[in-house]
Write a protein that holds these residues in place. Sequence first.
Motif, PDB file in Angstrom:
ATOM      1  N   ILE A 233      28.305  30.936  27.643  1.00 31.61           N
ATOM      2  CA  ILE A 233      28.320  30.460  29.021  1.00 31.61           C
ATOM      3  C   ILE A 233      29.402  31.144  29.854  1.00 31.61           C
ATOM      4  O   ILE A 233      29.228  31.379  31.053  1.00 31.61           O
ATOM      5  N   GLY A 234      30.522  31.483  29.252  1.00 32.58           N
ATOM      6  CA  GLY A 234      31.570  32.163  30.004  1.00 32.58           C
ATOM      7  C   GLY A 234      31.057  33.452  30.631  1.00 32.58           C
ATOM      8  O   GLY A 234      31.250  33.704  31.831  1.00 32.58           O
ATOM      9  N   ALA A 235      30.394  34.284  29.825  1.00 30.33           N
ATOM     10  CA  ALA A 235      29.848  35.537  30.346  1.00 30.33           C
ATOM     11  C   ALA A 235      28.697  35.286  31.309  1.00 30.33           C
ATOM     12  O   ALA A 235      28.556  35.980  32.328  1.00 30.33           O
ATOM     13  N   PHE A 236      27.882  34.273  31.010  1.00 31.31           N
ATOM     14  CA  PHE A 236      26.735  33.952  31.865  1.00 31.31           C
ATOM     15  C   PHE A 236      27.184  33.539  33.261  1.00 31.31           C
ATOM     16  O   PHE A 236      26.710  34.068  34.277  1.00 31.31           O
ATOM     17  N   VAL A 237      28.128  32.620  33.333  1.00 38.23           N
ATOM     18  CA  VAL A 237      28.633  32.153  34.623  1.00 38.23           C
ATOM     19  C   VAL A 237      29.394  33.270  35.337  1.00 38.23           C
ATOM     20  O   VAL A 237      29.254  33.467  36.553  1.00 38.23           O
ATOM     21  N   GLY A 238      30.194  34.006  34.575  1.00 38.06           N
ATOM     22  CA  GLY A 238      30.925  35.114  35.172  1.00 38.06           C
ATOM     23  C   GLY A 238      29.993  36.124  35.823  1.00 38.06           C
ATOM     24  O   GLY A 238      30.247  36.606  36.936  1.00 38.06           O
ATOM     25  N   ASP A 239      28.880  36.426  35.156  1.00 39.05           N
ATOM     26  CA  ASP A 239      27.916  37.374  35.698  1.00 39.05           C
ATOM     27  C   ASP A 239      27.267  36.837  36.972  1.00 39.05           C
ATOM     28  O   ASP A 239      27.144  37.550  37.972  1.00 39.05           O
TER      29      ASP A 239
ATOM     30  N   LEU B 161      33.735  40.971  34.430  1.00 43.14           N
ATOM     31  CA  LEU B 161      33.995  40.243  33.189  1.00 43.14           C
ATOM     32  C   LEU B 161      35.193  40.841  32.459  1.00 43.14           C
ATOM     33  O   LEU B 161      35.302  42.062  32.303  1.00 43.14           O
ATOM     34  N   ILE B 162      36.102  39.965  32.025  1.00 44.35           N
ATOM     35  CA  ILE B 162      37.285  40.363  31.264  1.00 44.35           C
ATOM     36  C   ILE B 162      37.163  39.717  29.884  1.00 44.35           C
ATOM     37  O   ILE B 162      37.324  38.504  29.737  1.00 44.35           O
ATOM     38  N   GLY B 163      36.843  40.498  28.889  1.00 40.22           N
ATOM     39  CA  GLY B 163      36.692  39.958  27.549  1.00 40.22           C
ATOM     40  C   GLY B 163      38.046  39.619  26.933  1.00 40.22           C
ATOM     41  O   GLY B 163      39.067  40.219  27.274  1.00 40.22           O
ATOM     42  N   SER B 164      38.042  38.653  26.032  1.00 36.11           N
ATOM     43  CA  SER B 164      39.259  38.284  25.316  1.00 36.11           C
ATOM     44  C   SER B 164      38.909  37.870  23.904  1.00 36.11           C
ATOM     45  O   SER B 164      37.868  37.254  23.665  1.00 36.11           O
ATOM     46  N   SER B 165      39.795  38.197  22.962  1.00 36.99           N
ATOM     47  CA  SER B 165      39.621  37.776  21.572  1.00 36.99           C
ATOM     48  C   SER B 165      40.316  36.446  21.304  1.00 36.99           C
ATOM     49  O   SER B 165      40.249  35.925  20.186  1.00 36.99           O
ATOM     50  N   LEU B 166      40.982  35.883  22.326  1.00 41.65           N
ATOM     51  CA  LEU B 166      41.714  34.631  22.146  1.00 41.65           C
ATOM     52  C   LEU B 166      40.759  33.445  22.214  1.00 41.65           C
ATOM     53  O   LEU B 166      39.961  33.329  23.145  1.00 41.65           O
ATOM     54  N   VAL B 167      40.824  32.571  21.212  1.00 35.83           N
ATOM     55  CA  VAL B 167      40.099  31.308  21.302  1.00 35.83           C
ATOM     56  C   VAL B 167      40.900  30.399  22.224  1.00 35.83           C
ATOM     57  O   VAL B 167      42.055  30.051  21.943  1.00 35.83           O
ATOM     58  N   ASN B 168      40.310  30.026  23.316  1.00 39.71           N
ATOM     59  CA  ASN B 168      41.017  29.262  24.336  1.00 39.71           C
ATOM     60  C   ASN B 168      39.997  28.516  25.177  1.00 39.71           C
ATOM     61  O   ASN B 168      38.819  28.883  25.217  1.00 39.71           O
ATOM     62  N   GLU B 169      40.432  27.458  25.819  1.00 37.71           N
ATOM     63  CA  GLU B 169      39.585  26.703  26.733  1.00 37.71           C
ATOM     64  C   GLU B 169      40.331  26.495  28.043  1.00 37.71           C
ATOM     65  O   GLU B 169      41.558  26.400  28.057  1.00 37.71           O
ATOM     66  N   GLY B 170      39.561  26.367  29.134  1.00 36.69           N
ATOM     67  CA  GLY B 170      40.175  26.162  30.438  1.00 36.69           C
ATOM     68  C   GLY B 170      41.029  24.919  30.514  1.00 36.69           C
ATOM     69  O   GLY B 170      42.004  24.871  31.270  1.00 36.69           O
ATOM     70  N   GLY B 171      40.694  23.897  29.728  1.00 38.91           N
ATOM     71  CA  GLY B 171      41.501  22.677  29.717  1.00 38.91           C
ATOM     72  C   GLY B 171      42.829  22.840  29.015  1.00 38.91           C
ATOM     73  O   GLY B 171      43.690  21.964  29.083  1.00 38.91           O
TER      74      GLY B 171
ATOM     75  N   GLY C 144      37.686  38.350  39.035  1.00 36.86           N
ATOM     76  CA  GLY C 144      37.452  38.542  37.610  1.00 36.86           C
ATOM     77  C   GLY C 144      37.132  37.229  36.935  1.00 36.86           C
ATOM     78  O   GLY C 144      37.461  36.150  37.445  1.00 36.86           O
ATOM     79  N   ALA C 145      36.484  37.318  35.774  1.00 35.67           N
ATOM     80  CA  ALA C 145      36.155  36.130  34.994  1.00 35.67           C
ATOM     81  C   ALA C 145      36.547  36.390  33.544  1.00 35.67           C
ATOM     82  O   ALA C 145      35.962  37.263  32.888  1.00 35.67           O
ATOM     83  N   VAL C 146      37.544  35.647  33.067  1.00 35.81           N
ATOM     84  CA  VAL C 146      37.993  35.816  31.680  1.00 35.81           C
ATOM     85  C   VAL C 146      37.048  35.046  30.764  1.00 35.81           C
ATOM     86  O   VAL C 146      36.852  33.834  30.920  1.00 35.81           O
ATOM     87  N   ASP C 147      36.457  35.750  29.826  1.00 36.41           N
ATOM     88  CA  ASP C 147      35.523  35.159  28.863  1.00 36.41           C
ATOM     89  C   ASP C 147      36.257  34.940  27.553  1.00 36.41           C
ATOM     90  O   ASP C 147      36.302  35.806  26.686  1.00 36.41           O
ATOM     91  N   TRP C 148      36.876  33.751  27.421  1.00 35.86           N
ATOM     92  CA  TRP C 148      37.559  33.408  26.172  1.00 35.86           C
ATOM     93  C   TRP C 148      36.544  33.244  25.045  1.00 35.86           C
ATOM     94  O   TRP C 148      35.364  32.987  25.287  1.00 35.86           O
ATOM     95  N   VAL C 149      37.016  33.328  23.828  1.00 32.43           N
ATOM     96  CA  VAL C 149      36.189  32.928  22.688  1.00 32.43           C
ATOM     97  C   VAL C 149      36.166  31.408  22.639  1.00 32.43           C
ATOM     98  O   VAL C 149      37.208  30.750  22.721  1.00 32.43           O
ATOM     99  N   PHE C 150      34.981  30.822  22.535  1.00 27.30           N
ATOM    100  CA  PHE C 150      34.850  29.367  22.391  1.00 27.30           C
ATOM    101  C   PHE C 150      34.260  29.073  21.020  1.00 27.30           C
ATOM    102  O   PHE C 150      33.207  29.605  20.661  1.00 27.30           O
ATOM    103  N   ASN C 151      34.945  28.194  20.249  1.00 29.76           N
ATOM    104  CA  ASN C 151      34.447  27.874  18.905  1.00 29.76           C
ATOM    105  C   ASN C 151      34.459  26.372  18.632  1.00 29.76           C
ATOM    106  O   ASN C 151      34.757  25.928  17.517  1.00 29.76           O
TER     107      ASN C 151
END
Length: 336
Positions: free
Chosen positions: A121-127, A133-143, A98-105
């Motif tokens: 890019i999250g959805a693009f790379v995940g695809d 793809l696992i959508g999320s409404s959380l604004v978050n970053e991998g770091g 799975g690929a979690v697609d966080w909101v990036f702002n």
Amino acid sequence: MPSETAPHDCTWMAWPSQGYTLGDTADEVASARRTWAAVADAVVRFEPVRMVVVPDDLAVAREHLHPDVELVPAALDDAWMRDIGPTFVHSGDGTRLGAVDWVFNGWGAQSWATWEHDARIGAFVGDLSGAELIGSSLVNEGGGIHVDGLGTVLLTETVQLDPGRNPGLTRSDVEAELARTIGATTCIWLPRGLTRDYDEFGTRGHVDIVATIPSPGVVLLHEQHDPAHPDHAVSRELRALLEDARDARGERFEVVGVPAPRTLTDDEGPVDWSYLNHLVVNDGVIACTFGDPQDDASLAVLAEAYPGRRVVGVDARPLFDRGGGIHCITQQQPSL
């Protein structure tokens, strides 16, 4: 979410093409390209690298990069793949990716940031990875997260609870979403990150320059020994918290300090140079170096924490000048 030490299919990166990350002068542009290429060339010795590149920069990227690095054309705003890319996870039975697609702002809608393209890019790379793809409404970053692969996650109050990212969310809200998306059962909240990370081009407290979990029950912690540096107090506070914490198994951590570089300041003030911002790869560790007298000793601590892996150092000063490190510009895709 599996541990970073689990086997990888590849590492994803993004090529610097514009903005402050690339730089304004010819020297700054050359430095950025050399540094991103040095990291990619170090990683590709151990595992495949897939580099997202703005189409107009395909030729210049090809000139700089090892021929084994795969180039993937796409529009970008910036080049911090850890933060704009997806977070990869496994299904409970380990058979699906799975690929979690966080909101990036833009790290909390910072005034200098743009994210029209990076937010996709999250959805693009995940695809492209073939993941679900696992959508999320959380604004978050991998770091902003580090895990042990057993359900424990390290995070900081000033990132996930940042009003610029997730206004109105509580700890419980964040924890519920991390449980749903990455399978986190135990969240260890650090009160803050390193001091410099709150400056203009900082992330407001990413955990990946502060602490990481190299193996279950062990935490590596950035340790500033010099009282003249403001992170001396930060690292003492975080050590006390981590020594009192328990992981998803209910066990205490062994906290291993990784001494900070002896360099305390640059032209902008106290540095946040950190050996914690390394990338674990198949059979290796790509580690930040700083041309500092502490480099060899702290990389030896990493070598001991990751037995059986070869530690390769790359000069990360040009990355930290731009607000990040080696972990920040990479994102691992775990194998099934």
